[in-house]
Motif scaffolding. Sequence first.
Motif, PDB file in Angstrom:
ATOM      1  N   UNK A 137      51.867 109.149 -64.305  1.00  0.00           N
ATOM      2  CA  UNK A 137      52.262 108.158 -63.312  1.00  0.00           C
ATOM      3  C   UNK A 137      52.968 106.966 -63.928  1.00  0.00           C
ATOM      4  N   UNK A 138      53.749 106.287 -63.091  1.00  0.00           N
ATOM      5  CA  UNK A 138      54.379 105.019 -63.446  1.00  0.00           C
ATOM      6  C   UNK A 138      54.541 104.221 -62.160  1.00  0.00           C
ATOM      7  N   UNK A 139      54.392 102.893 -62.224  1.00  0.00           N
ATOM      8  CA  UNK A 139      54.531 102.100 -60.993  1.00  0.00           C
ATOM      9  C   UNK A 139      55.948 102.177 -60.441  1.00  0.00           C
ATOM     10  N   UNK A 140      56.045 102.258 -59.132  1.00  0.00           N
ATOM     11  CA  UNK A 140      57.357 102.303 -58.484  1.00  0.00           C
ATOM     12  C   UNK A 140      58.009 100.930 -58.539  1.00  0.00           C
ATOM     13  N   UNK A 141      59.336 100.918 -58.610  1.00  0.00           N
ATOM     14  CA  UNK A 141      60.082  99.661 -58.595  1.00  0.00           C
ATOM     15  C   UNK A 141      61.344  99.862 -57.772  1.00  0.00           C
ATOM     16  N   UNK A 142      62.256  98.917 -57.854  1.00  0.00           N
ATOM     17  CA  UNK A 142      63.469  98.974 -57.035  1.00  0.00           C
ATOM     18  C   UNK A 142      64.335 100.181 -57.378  1.00  0.00           C
ATOM     19  N   UNK A 143      64.213 100.699 -58.604  1.00  0.00           N
ATOM     20  CA  UNK A 143      65.038 101.836 -58.999  1.00  0.00           C
ATOM     21  C   UNK A 143      64.396 103.188 -58.755  1.00  0.00           C
ATOM     22  N   UNK A 144      63.208 103.204 -58.188  1.00  0.00           N
ATOM     23  CA  UNK A 144      62.512 104.470 -57.945  1.00  0.00           C
ATOM     24  C   UNK A 144      63.200 105.268 -56.846  1.00  0.00           C
ATOM     25  N   UNK A 145      63.383 106.538 -57.084  1.00  0.00           N
ATOM     26  CA  UNK A 145      64.012 107.420 -56.095  1.00  0.00           C
ATOM     27  C   UNK A 145      62.947 108.102 -55.243  1.00  0.00           C
ATOM     28  N   UNK A 146      63.208 108.171 -53.949  1.00  0.00           N
ATOM     29  CA  UNK A 146      62.299 108.811 -52.989  1.00  0.00           C
ATOM     30  C   UNK A 146      60.863 108.300 -53.149  1.00  0.00           C
ATOM     31  N   UNK A 147      60.736 106.983 -53.238  1.00  0.00           N
ATOM     32  CA  UNK A 147      59.407 106.376 -53.403  1.00  0.00           C
ATOM     33  C   UNK A 147      58.412 106.778 -52.318  1.00  0.00           C
ATOM     34  N   UNK A 148      58.826 106.999 -51.044  1.00  0.00           N
ATOM     35  CA  UNK A 148      57.845 107.410 -50.030  1.00  0.00           C
ATOM     36  C   UNK A 148      57.178 108.750 -50.311  1.00  0.00           C
ATOM     37  N   UNK A 149      57.747 109.558 -51.219  1.00  0.00           N
ATOM     38  CA  UNK A 149      57.123 110.831 -51.587  1.00  0.00           C
ATOM     39  C   UNK A 149      56.173 110.681 -52.766  1.00  0.00           C
ATOM     40  N   UNK A 150      56.094 109.471 -53.321  1.00  0.00           N
ATOM     41  CA  UNK A 150      55.218 109.228 -54.459  1.00  0.00           C
ATOM     42  C   UNK A 150      53.780 108.997 -54.017  1.00  0.00           C
ATOM     43  N   UNK A 151      52.974 108.507 -54.939  1.00  0.00           N
ATOM     44  CA  UNK A 151      51.569 108.210 -54.644  1.00  0.00           C
ATOM     45  C   UNK A 151      51.498 106.908 -53.863  1.00  0.00           C
ATOM     46  N   UNK A 152      51.333 107.021 -52.566  1.00  0.00           N
ATOM     47  CA  UNK A 152      51.344 105.851 -51.689  1.00  0.00           C
ATOM     48  C   UNK A 152      50.098 105.769 -50.808  1.00  0.00           C
TER      49      UNK A 152
END
Length: 200
Positions: A137-152
């Motif tokens: 894992x890594x924290x999401x930031x402004x450059x993260x792609x498809x963040x809604x598919x990550x651990x949310x």
Amino acid sequence: MSFSFLLLTVTPPVAGVLLGYLCGGRLSGLRAVRIRALWLIWLAAAVQFAQYSAPDVRHLVEDVAGVPMLALVFGIVFGWLTVNLGHWPAAIRWAGAVIVLGAAMNALVIGLNGRMPYDSAAATAAGSTPGLEGPKNAPADAGTRLAPLGDIIPVPLINKVASPGDVLISGGTVALVALAMRRPRRDPAAPAPAVVPATV
């Protein structure tokens, strides 16, 4: 490998068994479902273990393959399901398709970002420390792609954050096990099997 990971891995099939019994199924029903290429599951488990326990192997594989090891795990599971889906009954096939969709969603976001991104606010809500990075894992930031598919999705009971793909994988696993436990029902309109008298 953490206790919470083992809990997340074991809980869906156990829940599927309990649901299967509640619906009148039996564990013996699992024998009727033909499993092919089971070695792929063991391979996926070995790759997952190496990801957490052998950082040197992880770095070597990721440098050679050019993709995160976690994406390889999902790819192997996807391949195993693809081999088996066509040979399973329709209802079980649908449950398997849900698992494939969840695995594909996770593999996509991991492949695009190198690791599974997680939402820091969700990590805080789950009782985990935000901002930490690891092999998975890594924290999401402004450059993260498809963040809604990550651990949310926060899971406070185990201080973890799950992804929409994880939810589909877990739900599909529960359904697959429960459906596989169903006892086959004979069509009432079908003729009863002939009884062959015993010869003396």
